[in-house]
Design an enzyme around this catalytic site. Structure first.
Site, PDB file in Angstrom:
ATOM      1  N   ASP A  26       0.943  -1.116  -0.087  1.00  0.00           N
ATOM      2  CA  ASP A  26       0.060  -0.136   0.006  1.00  0.00           C
ATOM      3  C   ASP A  26       0.909   1.097   0.076  1.00  0.00           C
ATOM      4  OD1 ASP A  26      -2.519   1.273   0.083  1.00  0.00           O
ATOM      5  OD2 ASP A  26      -1.861   1.672   2.218  1.00  0.00           O
ATOM      6  N   ASP A  28      -0.333   5.194   0.875  1.00  0.00           N
ATOM      7  CA  ASP A  28      -0.719   6.233   1.839  1.00  0.00           C
ATOM      8  C   ASP A  28      -0.590   5.258   3.110  1.00  0.00           C
ATOM      9  OD1 ASP A  28      -1.406   8.343  -0.112  1.00  0.00           O
ATOM     10  OD2 ASP A  28      -3.098   7.148  -0.568  1.00  0.00           O
TER      11      ASP A  28
END
Length: 342
Positions: A26, A28
């Site tokens: 991922d 963010d």
């Protein structure tokens, strides 16, 4: 240990970057926050990559194109190609294209990333409900997305058009804190229409399918900061996961995690890719890790010991998850978490 039966974090005698061929990362809250690299991320990813681990960046943020994301990563010191980036915009575009004919007009509520992904699938993005669209697709449009875009979506959906959403993350981490995400915007349209969108992003199968198709990973490790997207997505895909504590999930939330939200491994940040993971060992009603022991007794969780606070958290999670079984641990964990200083 199977996904369904996990009652404690797993250990690994080898570095995770050696045990798995691909990290599905991922962005963010894991690699960066608010556009700035998270501490230790650049160095850790560089070392993992140099050691032979394939790095793929999997994000529910549909705003930017893969090329823009790859350029940003490269500027941060994490060299990446557009093909290394998989977005929820790509996943929802494939979902839409599977249901509509080539050339279909689609009302887009979102940013450039969503428009580019739809065009790649042979669909035509339009801006108005009066442009004869046959579907509505909604993705994160950033803080400057005009309120009138939600009205445009509502007009079209209330006419009976199918509605698709890239993802439903309620929040998104940034340099100044936590901000509303696409899920919050989806709720606005849901209130106005009473409709339900088809959702593509993590933790749902369309995103996992898109990731597998684009990376070809054989032994993937999902790396994320969110229990309800990254970790649940790994659970749904039947693959292992590493939770890093650099984003939205804190220790108390992790201790209370439902079975589908329990990661395989826990670490402070992306340096966890470069090391093995300590074993959590059961001993009667106690669970030990490093210099810590934890247990569930007298209606609360208790932890005692000294050393690396992360080891204490791993032991505490084992005590909580074992006590909860297939449910959610509702025992008081406040003092135990405070004892760890996390």
């Amino acid at each position: 240990m199977s996904q369904a039966s996990r009652t404690r974090p797993s250990g690994s005698s080898t570095a995770l970057s050696e045990a798995y061929d691909t990290a599905l990362l991922d962005l963010d809250g894991v690699v960066y926050a608010g556009g700035l690299a998270i501490r230790h991320a650049v160095e850790a990813l560089g070392t993992a990559r140099d050691g032979g681990m394939h790095l793929a960046y999997v994000t529910n943020n549909a705003l930017r194109t893969p090329a823009a994301v790859a350029q940003h990563l490269t500027e941060l010191g994490v060299p990446a190609e557009p093909t290394d980036v998989i977005t929820s915009a790509q996943a929802v575009a494939r979902l839409v294209a599977d249901q509509l004919p080539a050339g279909a007009r689609v009302l887009v509520i979102g940013g450039e990333g969503l428009q580019v992904a739809l065009r790649e699938r042979g669909l035509e993005p339009v801006e108005s409900a009066d442009d004869d669209p046959v579907a509505v697709v909604q993705g994160y449009g950033g803080p400057d997305l005009a309120w009138g875009r939600f009205a445009e979506a509502s007009y079209a959906i209330n006419r009976g058009l199918p509605w698709f959403a890239s993802n439903t993350d309620l929040t998104i981490p940034g340099a100044r804190g936590i901000a509303p995400g696409n899920g919050a915007a989806v709720e606005v349209v849901r209130i106005a229409t009473g409709a339900e969108p088809q959702v593509a992003g993590k933790p749902l199968p369309p995103m996992h399918r898109e990731t597998v198709l684009r990376t070809g990973a054989e032994r993937p490790l999902v790396v994320g900061d969110r229990l309800d997207t990254d970790i649940e997505g790994a659970f749904n895909g039947g693959v292992d996961s590493l939770l890093v504590l650099t984003g939205v999930t804190d220790a108390a939330q992790l201790v209370a995690a439902a079975p589908e939200h329990r990661p395989t491994y826990i670490d402070a940040d992306l340096r966890g890719l470069l090391t093995g993971q300590p074993e959590v060992t059961p001993a009667g009603e106690n669970f030990g890790c490093g210099g810590w022991t934890a247990s569930a007794r007298d209606g609360r969780l208790v932890v005692d010991g000294e050393g690396d606070a992360l080891d204490g958290l791993r032991a505490l999670c084992a005590a909580a998850w074992s006590h909860a079984g297939d449910g959610v641990c509702e025992l008081d964990a406040e003092k135990a978490v405070a004892r760890l200083g996390l």
